[in-house]
Scaffold this active site. Structure first.
Site, short mmCIF file in Angstrom:
data_model
loop_
_atom_site.label_atom_id
_atom_site.label_comp_id
_atom_site.label_asym_id
_atom_site.label_seq_id
_atom_site.Cartn_x
_atom_site.Cartn_y
_atom_site.Cartn_z
CG HIS A 32 -1.71 1.22 1.44
ND1 HIS A 32 -3.03 1.33 1.05
CD2 HIS A 32 -1.39 2.40 2.02
CE1 HIS A 32 -3.48 2.53 1.37
NE2 HIS A 32 -2.50 3.20 1.96
CD GLU A 33 1.87 3.36 3.72
OE1 GLU A 33 2.05 4.45 3.13
OE2 GLU A 33 0.89 3.16 4.45
CG HIS A 37 0.23 6.05 -0.62
ND1 HIS A 37 -0.85 6.75 -1.14
CD2 HIS A 37 -0.22 5.50 0.55
CE1 HIS A 37 -1.89 6.62 -0.33
NE2 HIS A 37 -1.54 5.86 0.69
CD GLU A 53 -4.78 6.38 2.24
OE1 GLU A 53 -4.57 5.17 2.55
OE2 GLU A 53 -3.87 7.21 2.12
#
Length: 292
Positions: A146-147, A150, A224
């Site tokens: 997830h990071e 980003h 997100e």
């Protein structure tokens, strides 16, 4: 409320310092006895608005490490097997996402994680000790994905540009309101600006800043969902990310420093849904299930 007050105070301080510097340089002479020079005011607003946001972007890694006390793992000599696994996993995810290897860090705190940095190939990914202690290895990998997503999506730069545009409008319209209050309402016909102008500018910046944060928060919530989807692609399945989010929903997540809250896997408490940096976890899980 303390975090929100500190956030607003910091932004006001940046604008004050920039305004003083630009005043000394003669850039902010957009009001004269004959009226207000709109193009010059717009230039002033652009400089103040974007300078503050880009300063924050380029200082983001340093500020993140300082504010969270994060320890950056030396990729060439990790201290234990867990650190070696974290570095290896982040590097593999970064390779799959087509970006440079980020710095990998660990910080003390309840379950959370964040990514920050000005460049895709020079970012920082950090996880908390609480997250490592409460999640399975597969769930931690999903959070790291997830990071990394980003970073790969360029979310930090995009958020900075949006913040710069928002800041520009705040500075611009706050000074228009100040001018109207000073010259129209208070009927100040002197060459200099009265106290009404400065008071109106300060109040307007606070009010417009709060309203503008709704726009920034809206984009933060959208990104997100994109990062969740990115993690699912990097993991080859949405299930690990769904499991990680479900676990986060059952534990108390840490409140990151306000300036990095939008970078975390789980957002801090908010005054309301409009100001929330993250969507509700159940909505994120539902979106992954629908895409799955």
């Amino acid at each position: 409320m303390k975090r929100i007050f500190l956030f607003l105070a910091t932004n006001l301080a940046v604008m004050l310092v920039l305004s003083i510097v630009l005043n000394l340089l003669g850039v902010n002479r957009f009001i004269s006895g004959s009226g207000i020079n709109i193009p010059q005011l717009l230039v002033f607003s652009l400089v103040v608005g974007f300078t503050g946001s880009f300063i924050s972007l380029f200082m983001s890694k340093w500020m993140a490490k300082r504010s969270t006390g994060a320890y950056v793992i030396d990729p060439n000599s990790p201290r234990n097997q867990q650190e070696a696994w974290l570095v290896s996993t982040v590097h593999q995810l970064a390779d799959n996402a087509g970006i440079g290897h980020p710095e990998v860090a660990i910080y003390e705190g309840e379950p959370n994680a964040f990514a920050t940095g000005a460049f895709k190939n020079d970012a920082l990914v950090a996880v908390s000790t609480g997250l490592l202690a409460t999640m399975s290895q597969e769930e931690v990998a999903a959070v790291l994905g997830h990071e990394v997503a980003h970073v790969a999506n360029g979310d930090m730069v995009t958020l900075t540009l949006i913040q710069g545009v928002v800041n520009t409008f705040v500075v611009f319209f706050a000074r228009l309101v100040g001018y109207v209050v000073d010259r129209v309402i208070l009927k100040n016909d002197r060459d200099g600006l009265g106290i009404g102008y400065y008071a109106a500018v300060i109040v307007s910046e606070i009010v417009f800043g709060i309203l503008a944060s709704i726009i920034v928060a809206w984009f933060s919530r959208l990104r997100e969902y994109r990062a969740d989807e990115g993690a699912a692609k990097l993991m080859g399945s949405p299930r690990p990310m769904i499991n990680a989010l479900a676990r986060l929903g059952g534990v108390e997540t840490s409140d990151l420093p306000k300036s990095f809250e939008a970078s975390g896997i789980a957002g801090g408490r908010s005054l309301g849904a409009l100001f929330a940096s993250h969507p509700p976890i159940e909505d994120r899980i539902r979106a992954l299930q629908q895409r799955g």
